[in-house]
Design a protein around this motif. Structure first.
Motif, short mmCIF file in Angstrom:
data_model
loop_
_atom_site.label_atom_id
_atom_site.label_comp_id
_atom_site.label_asym_id
_atom_site.label_seq_id
_atom_site.Cartn_x
_atom_site.Cartn_y
_atom_site.Cartn_z
N ALA A 155 18.11 31.68 78.94
CA ALA A 155 19.39 31.86 78.25
C ALA A 155 20.36 30.76 78.63
N ASP A 156 20.43 30.44 79.92
CA ASP A 156 21.34 29.38 80.37
C ASP A 156 21.00 28.04 79.72
N LEU A 157 19.71 27.77 79.55
CA LEU A 157 19.29 26.52 78.93
C LEU A 157 19.72 26.46 77.46
N ILE A 158 19.49 27.53 76.71
CA ILE A 158 19.84 27.57 75.29
C ILE A 158 21.35 27.49 75.11
N LEU A 159 22.13 28.08 76.04
CA LEU A 159 23.59 28.07 75.93
C LEU A 159 24.19 26.72 76.32
N GLY A 160 23.36 25.81 76.81
CA GLY A 160 23.85 24.47 77.13
C GLY A 160 24.29 24.29 78.56
N LYS A 161 24.07 25.27 79.40
CA LYS A 161 24.51 25.16 80.79
C LYS A 161 23.64 24.20 81.59
N LEU A 162 22.39 24.04 81.19
CA LEU A 162 21.44 23.23 81.93
C LEU A 162 21.01 22.02 81.11
N ASP A 163 20.83 20.92 81.80
CA ASP A 163 20.29 19.71 81.19
C ASP A 163 18.77 19.75 81.36
N PRO A 164 18.01 19.84 80.28
CA PRO A 164 16.55 19.99 80.42
C PRO A 164 15.88 18.82 81.13
#
Length: 695
Positions: free
Chosen positions: A380-389
């Protein structure tokens, strides 16, 4: 100029193993995935990585401080040794009868925790002590020898001994230990008079059984760890963080492994207390969120709140009373939600639920690309933009947004008719609200107003969620220290060597015996000091004295702190005055005319810590303008915004940036929502605060 000491802090978590190397003022850290089959492999891997960063070999390391969840996990997963209990005749079923407390009043299908030992592994001897320590029924050595033969035939690896009132008179337990050592020399023995010499049989027996249950496992692991580290060039002393917030020797940890339960989170609380001291904060809410769990701790006057009993393996995750009580000194923390690896599902009422199941490190969240199919908080954090893949864990673990979106669609979106972004929003809000709600309850139970507190966030996932948690709780300010992603491991390096000795000796103030009290404090001081001296033979040792008092007829006590002078010259009137003042502060009034009792006595010995110098206040701040932005979903606005994308190094001391912003570093990302700004203190700590309070 002498070469600065090199110290290594290691925290084994459910998902990551955090390793920190400090050489003087220089610090190097890394996160590696935990290796469940052989946890020492991850430690060695992490050690070599930080040594490579520092340009040194493991041979320069002078001290290793280690904290682990292995003891906790062994109890939760029931992976301990084949263990027996020897207890007083008539008390075989104490651990199954529990107490009269019913933690869920209206649940007709209430699930109580199964005792660690089934009834056929609980044995009795015909003996009896009364509450004063007088032997009413002497213990027959021949009976013990006969029982030892029976235990040998059953091939037990470990034996717990818990007799009635042995905390007052341990003679019968000592006799059993002597006979078992003669008859069963290869079997490990845990005595309740050593593990937890306190009143209340249910808690004392449980704690002793838990110690015996995990003792072979932990002793084997600690032995392998020390040998493996030596083989890799780190032939230095290894110490363990214990649940009370101090450090103990490896040998003591092997004998009393139950004190390692909650050792990792305890390091985090010490880390937060150290930051609070540096910033001159008297009221701090410590927020530690890692890959598997999240914890909060209230810290007042730079000292974490402590307790004497806590629970593990709760059958109802957030329900006090639904777990296995462990009666040892512990930093009082509350598990308030899930970690980054906690998995989400939709229940029968079409509500999103998160945890308690976790993806751990194997296979990990779906975005790890290691076979995970269910959505975790990290997805969820990745999809919400909190994490840089492309920059997760310093780029060592590439993330796959497509896998996250697929998992969210499959498990949540298709069921609730949501797209991946909505499903991620719902998942994150459920996690954050669960944590906020549990935090509110904990604050109310302790009579605290959270609006007066400053949050300190650490752990790999905490900086991602801390600002949203502050919005929900009405907390104006959150500090994210340098090294927040490996905060517990840094906390190990800040902790003192310490040991707390406890005794249960019931005494009413109208029958106060100063001579007995002086002797009691002297014995506990000698015991606690001896443990600390086994870790450090030369350091200055300080001591805290406490007694636990209540009104006659009450079921539980409150802790009363004493000065060294008051413990050396005990006086009933002084004790009463302290009790009434503390009781009134907690409950609003003292009770006139009621008799007062003391049930537990405590001495905590610990090494003196280096004094901290509070930081200077920030002056005028220089604004940093980001050259790049990233889309970030802001839950307070329920919309995607363009957030400034900054590396932590781009925001030096004395500089600030307006939210929304994303501050990245190797171990974590700090999310600054639209409602907040961020600035950097001279020690590198990020200060995320309401725009109205910006300097």
């Amino acid at each position: 100029m002498p070469t600065p000491a090199a110290r290594l802090g290691v925290d084994i978590g459910g998902t990551f193993t955090d390793v920190v190397l400090e050489i003087g003022e220089d610090r190097h850290s890394t996160k590696v995935l935990t290796t469940y089959a052989a946890p020492e492999n991850a430690i060695v891997d992490g050690m070599h990585k930080v040594c490579a960063k520092a340009g040194v070999t493991p041979a320069v390391i002078t001290q290793i401080i280690h904290g682990t969840t292995l003891a906790t996990n062994a109890l939760i997963e029931r992976r301990g040794a084949k263990t027996a209990l020897i207890t007083t005749k008539g008390f075989r079923d104490v651990i199954e009868m529990r107490t009269e407390s019913r933690f869920e009043q209206y649940d007709l299908n209430l699930t109580l925790p199964e005792p660690l030992l089934p009834r056929n592994r609980r044995y009795v001897v015909n003996e009896r002590m009364d509450a004063t320590g007088t032997a009413l029924i002497p213990l027959d050595r021949a009976e013990i020898e006969q029982l030892a033969d029976e235990l040998a035939e059953a091939e037990y690896e470990s034996i717990a001994v818990g007799l009635l009132h042995s905390y007052v008179n341990d003679a019968h337990e000592r006799l059993i230990a002597k006979v078992l050592a003669e008859k069963l020399p290869g079997v490990m023995v845990s005595l309740s008079c050593e593990v937890s010499p306190q009143m209340r049989e249910y808690e004392r027996f449980n704690t002793t059984i838990a110690n015996a249950y995990i003792k072979p496992l932990m002793k084997s692991y600690l032995g392998r760890l020390k040998s493996r580290l030596a083989d890799e060039g780190a032939a230095c002393p290894v110490f363990l963080m214990h649940s009370g917030g101090g450090i103990m020797s490896l040998e003591s940890a092997a004998d009393f492994p139950v004190r390692l339960v909650e050792s990792g989170p305890a390091g985090g609380a010490i880390f937060a207390a150290d930051i609070a001291a540096n910033h001159g904060l008297s009221k701090v809410l410590s927020f530690d969120m890692g890959g598997t769990t999240a914890k909060i701790c209230l810290i007042k006057d730079q000292t974490p709140k402590t307790a004497r009993v806590f629970e593990v393996a709760r059958t109802y995750r957030f329900k006090k009373g639904s777990g296995m009580p462990i009666s040892i000194p512990v930093i009082d923390m509350v598990e308030i939600g899930a970690g980054g690896g906690s998995l989400a599902h939709v229940d029968g009422m079409n509500q999103i639920r998160v945890g308690p199941e976790s993806a751990g490190s194997e296979p990990g969240p779906a975005c790890y690309g290691r076979g995970g199919e269910n959505p975790a908080v990290t997805d969820a954090d990745l999809i919400l933009g909190k994490l840089d893949p492309n920059n997760f864990a310093g780029g060592s673990i590439p993330l796959h947004p497509d896998n996250s979106a697929k998992a969210l669609d499959t498990v949540i979106g298709n069921t609730l008719n949501m797209d991946a972004m909505e499903a991620a929003f719902g998942l994150a809000e459920v996690v954050d609200e669960n944590m906020a709600n549990a935090t509110r309850v904990h604050a109310v139970e302790n009579g605290e107003d959270l609006s007066e507190y400053t949050m300190i966030a650490f752990g790999g996932a905490a900086p991602l969620h801390a600002a949203r948690l502050c919005e929900k709780l009405g907390v104006a300010r959150c500090l994210v220290p340098q090294g927040a992603g490996v905060g517990s491991a840094i906390g190990f390096l800040r902790a003192p060597f310490s040991f707390e000795a406890n005794r249960s000796v019931f005494m009413r103030l109208n029958a106060f015996d100063p001579a007995q009290v002086k002797t009691l404090f002297a014995e506990m001081s000698e015991e606690a000091t001896g443990f600390v001296r086994s870790c450090d033979a030369d350091a200055e040792i300080l001591r805290d004295h406490k007694i636990y008092m209540r009104y006659a007829g009450q079921g539980w006590e409150i802790p009363i702190s004493l000065t060294a002078e008051q413990a050396a010259a005990p006086d009933a009137a002084t004790f009463l005055r302290h009790f009434e003042a503390d009781y009134e502060a907690l409950f609003g009034r003292a009770v006139e005319g009621m008799e007062v009792e003391i049930t537990v006595w405590s001495v905590n010995a610990y090494t003196a810590q280096t004094a901290t110098t509070p930081l200077n206040e920030l002056g005028a701040l220089n604004k940093v303008d980001a050259t790049t932005t990233r889309p970030l979903f802001d839950p307070a606005r329920a919309a995607t915004v363009e957030a400034a994308a900054l590396a932590r190094a781009d925001l030096p001391a004395g500089h600030m940036a307006h939210g929304p912003a994303l501050i990245t570093e190797d171990e974590t990302t700090v999310v600054v929502p639209s409602s907040r700004d961020v600035c950097t203190h001279s020690d590198g700590t990020l200060d995320v605060h309401l725009k109205e309070t910006a300097q």
